[in-house]
Design an enzyme around this catalytic site. Structure first.
Site, PDB file in Angstrom:
ATOM      1  N   LYS A 259    -116.711  30.712  22.371  1.00 43.15           N
ATOM      2  CA  LYS A 259    -116.444  31.867  21.518  1.00 43.15           C
ATOM      3  C   LYS A 259    -117.684  32.184  20.691  1.00 43.15           C
ATOM      4  O   LYS A 259    -118.176  31.334  19.942  1.00 43.15           O
ATOM      5  CB  LYS A 259    -115.250  31.605  20.594  1.00 43.15           C
TER       6      LYS A 259
ATOM      7  N   LYS B  99    -117.095  27.195  19.400  1.00 46.42           N
ATOM      8  CA  LYS B  99    -117.337  28.489  18.758  1.00 46.42           C
ATOM      9  C   LYS B  99    -118.611  28.407  17.932  1.00 46.42           C
ATOM     10  O   LYS B  99    -118.889  27.390  17.294  1.00 46.42           O
ATOM     11  CB  LYS B  99    -116.133  28.835  17.877  1.00 46.42           C
TER      12      LYS B  99
ATOM     13  N   ASP C   3    -108.822  27.718  14.702  1.00 43.45           N
ATOM     14  CA  ASP C   3    -110.289  27.693  14.697  1.00 43.45           C
ATOM     15  C   ASP C   3    -110.717  26.778  13.548  1.00 43.45           C
ATOM     16  O   ASP C   3    -110.667  27.178  12.378  1.00 43.45           O
ATOM     17  CB  ASP C   3    -110.856  29.093  14.482  1.00 43.45           C
TER      18      ASP C   3
END
Length: 220
Positions: A184, A154, A91
């Protein structure tokens, strides 16, 4: 439909997360034990906590976290080392300032550097910090992530003063790249009602630190 989601179904979408700077190895071990008990999809930890014993779970680590103001080569190296130490997913945080300034080529190059630093099979999630961005910037950063070969976009780190995930941002991200990239939602999701709203808006993964409390709000 989201109203019919069960606890097991939602757990299968959860990255059970511990990214507090004061986290210890014992805290991470407890996180993994809880993750197994809850049946979540993955754990997400700081790269300095790797390697971890998490048999049966996906392991995610962050890169350029939480500010994104690291040199792209540093992010790429951090991501590569994390993968070498057992991470299956990365991430990464974009250079939020570049996005605010409208320099989407810089955002693209940043993501590309990380993508090229890790194996093709490693899942790459790109953290946009949506609460700090305009709708235009969110769309352009999602498209840059797609062009760079990311697997997910995300919303947030959960550490930015502007805030975390919002239903509006998730919906915009899903409208832009949904069906091609995962979405996400992460940052400030503390109740089942909020999680359900994020899923309804198009989230395909949830980043949660209080996973147990959220999951207890869904039926068995």
């Amino acid at each position: 439909m989201p109203d019919a989601l069960t606890r097991v179904q939602v757990a299968a979408m959860v990255d059970h997360t511990l990214l507090k700077p004061e986290a210890t190895a014992a805290d991470v071990a407890a996180l993994i034990d809880e993750a197994r008990a809850l049946g979540v999809y993955a754990v997400c930890v700081s790269p300095s906590m790797l390697p971890v014993r998490a048999d049966g779970l996906r392991v995610a680590a962050v890169a350029g976290f939480p500010s994104g103001k690291h040199h792209s080569l540093i992010k790429g190296s951090e991501a590569r080392l994390a993968v070498q130490q057992g991470a299956h997913e990365i991430d990464m945080v974009i250079d939020v300032g570049a996005a605010v300034a409208g320099d989407y080529n810089a955002v693209l190059a940043d993501i590309l550097t990380v993508r090229q630093g890790i194996a093709d099979e490693t899942v790459l999630k790109v953290i946009l910090e949506t609460a700090a961005l305009s709708d235009e910037a969110i769309v352009e950063c999602c498209l840059a992530a797609e062009r760079a070969g990311a697997n997910f976009v995300k919303t947030s780190t959960g550490f930015h003063p502007a805030g975390g995930a919002s239903v509006e941002a998730v919906r915009l991200m899903a409208q832009t790249v949904g069906g091609r990239l995962g979405v996400k939602a992460s940052g400030g999701i503390r109740t089942a009602e909020t999680a359900r709203a994020m899923i309804e808006a198009g989230a395909t993964r949830l980043g949660l630190s209080g996973s147990r409390a959220v999951l207890e709000g869904f039926p068995d």
